[in-house]
Design an enzyme around this catalytic site. Structure first.
Site, PDB file in Angstrom:
ATOM      1  N   HIS A 182       0.835  -1.207   0.000  1.00  0.00           N
ATOM      2  CA  HIS A 182       0.000   0.000   0.000  1.00  0.00           C
ATOM      3  C   HIS A 182       0.873   1.263   0.000  1.00  0.00           C
ATOM      4  CE1 HIS A 182      -3.096  -2.655   2.244  1.00  0.00           C
ATOM      5  NE2 HIS A 182      -3.621  -2.411   1.061  1.00  0.00           N
ATOM      6  N   LYS A 186     -21.499  -4.452   9.297  1.00  0.00           N
ATOM      7  CA  LYS A 186     -20.604  -5.621   9.406  1.00  0.00           C
ATOM      8  C   LYS A 186     -19.214  -5.143   9.774  1.00  0.00           C
ATOM      9  CE  LYS A 186     -21.473  -7.824   5.426  1.00  0.00           C
ATOM     10  NZ  LYS A 186     -20.939  -8.593   4.314  1.00  0.00           N
ATOM     11  N   ARG A 204      -1.728  -5.879  -8.479  1.00  0.00           N
ATOM     12  CA  ARG A 204      -0.663  -6.870  -8.282  1.00  0.00           C
ATOM     13  C   ARG A 204      -0.694  -7.814  -9.473  1.00  0.00           C
ATOM     14  NH1 ARG A 204      -2.796  -7.588  -2.328  1.00  0.00           N
ATOM     15  NH2 ARG A 204      -4.602  -7.004  -3.569  1.00  0.00           N
ATOM     16  N   SER A 262      -2.867  -7.819   2.671  1.00  0.00           N
ATOM     17  CA  SER A 262      -3.240  -7.723   4.081  1.00  0.00           C
ATOM     18  C   SER A 262      -3.716  -9.077   4.595  1.00  0.00           C
ATOM     19  CB  SER A 262      -4.348  -6.685   4.277  1.00  0.00           C
ATOM     20  OG  SER A 262      -3.912  -5.422   3.879  1.00  0.00           O
TER      21      SER A 262
HETATM   22  P1  ADP Z   1      -9.686  -3.802  -0.816  1.00  0.00           P
HETATM   23  O1  ADP Z   1     -10.419  -4.586   0.215  1.00  0.00           O
HETATM   24  O2  ADP Z   1     -10.434  -2.585  -1.295  1.00  0.00           O
HETATM   25  O3  ADP Z   1      -9.077  -4.589  -1.946  1.00  0.00           O
HETATM   26  P2  ADP Z   1      -7.028  -3.539   0.248  1.00  0.00           P
HETATM   27  O4  ADP Z   1      -6.649  -2.832   1.496  1.00  0.00           O
HETATM   28  O5  ADP Z   1      -6.780  -5.002   0.199  1.00  0.00           O
HETATM   29  O6  ADP Z   1      -8.518  -3.152   0.036  1.00  0.00           O
HETATM   30  O7  ADP Z   1      -6.285  -2.879  -0.994  1.00  0.00           O
HETATM   31  C1  ADP Z   1      -6.497  -1.535  -1.360  1.00  0.00           C
HETATM   32  C2  ADP Z   1      -5.895  -1.311  -2.721  1.00  0.00           C
HETATM   33  O8  ADP Z   1      -4.472  -1.490  -2.663  1.00  0.00           O
HETATM   34  C3  ADP Z   1      -6.380  -2.288  -3.811  1.00  0.00           C
HETATM   35  O9  ADP Z   1      -6.445  -1.588  -5.025  1.00  0.00           O
HETATM   36  C4  ADP Z   1      -5.311  -3.321  -3.856  1.00  0.00           C
HETATM   37  O10 ADP Z   1      -5.252  -3.956  -5.126  1.00  0.00           O
HETATM   38  C5  ADP Z   1      -4.081  -2.470  -3.601  1.00  0.00           C
HETATM   39  N1  ADP Z   1      -2.988  -3.245  -3.034  1.00  0.00           N
HETATM   40  C6  ADP Z   1      -2.982  -3.973  -1.902  1.00  0.00           C
HETATM   41  N2  ADP Z   1      -1.792  -4.563  -1.701  1.00  0.00           N
HETATM   42  C7  ADP Z   1      -1.011  -4.205  -2.754  1.00  0.00           C
HETATM   43  C8  ADP Z   1       0.320  -4.520  -3.163  1.00  0.00           C
HETATM   44  N3  ADP Z   1       1.086  -5.343  -2.454  1.00  0.00           N
HETATM   45  N4  ADP Z   1       0.785  -3.979  -4.305  1.00  0.00           N
HETATM   46  C9  ADP Z   1      -0.016  -3.187  -5.047  1.00  0.00           C
HETATM   47  N5  ADP Z   1      -1.280  -2.858  -4.736  1.00  0.00           N
HETATM   48  C10 ADP Z   1      -1.790  -3.361  -3.609  1.00  0.00           C
END
Ligand code: ADP
Length: 163
Positions: A19, A43, A94, A132
């Protein structure tokens, strides 16, 4: 000159170095980035509370000063973007796994609101497999995630899971 603001929405449960890589890249394109923790009032769920997630993002991005703000929202993302004067939504991509879902979301958001653009950014390949959910899983089992999360998240995970 007008300020170019983008929203970076997500669950951020917890924020990872993937992130943060996206944050850095987004700040090369936009003046101000509003990182917004998406939550569902009905939720709550998740490992960290909304407040904890926000606090960890704020700590991990403090070096950017007022170019970054941290907030949370529920409801439609495009409404949140519009209400906050953001013309763009940042999403990270990703490996191929993200594409289908992100593509659908971007098209739906465009359908809902034509003046908010989705901007996809790729993190460094070192973060390609950082998510995450994997961090939560590994940390729960006592594994080392120190290379994938900022220090404040590592501390919080250790507090939660150290025996
Ligand atoms: P969501 O539940 O909306 O997917 P996340 O917190 O998992 O929320 O991710 C938020 C954004 O960051 C998404 O667009 C996700 O693809 C991107 N993201 C998460 N981890 C990475 C990473 N390691 N590299 C690039 N983008 C990422």
């Amino acid at each position: 000159m007008s300020t170019r603001t983008a929203v970076y929405p997500g669950s951020f449960d917890p924020v990872t170095n993937g992130h943060l890589d996206i944050v850095e890249r987004a700040l090369a394109l936009f003046d101000h980035l509003r990182i917004a923790v998406a939550y569902n009032k009905d939720k709550p769920g998740g490992l960290f509370t909304r407040e904890d997630r926000e606090a960890m993002i704020a700590e991990a991005t403090s070096q950017y000063g007022d170019r970054v703000s941290v907030d949370s929202f529920h409801g439609l993302l495009v409404d949140y973007a519009r209400d906050n004067g953001a013309g763009a939504v940042i999403r990270g991509l990703r490996a191929v796994a993200d594409f289908d879902y992100e593509f659908q979301m971007a098209l739906m958001n465009r359908h809902l609101c034509t003046d908010v653009q989705t901007v996809f950014l790729m993190a460094d390949e070192a973060h390609f497999y950082t998510s995450s959910s994997l961090i939560r899983e590994v940390a729960t089992l006592g594994g080392d995630v120190s290379a994938q999360v900022p220090p404040c998240v590592l501390r919080a995970l250790n507090d939660k899971f150290s025996k």
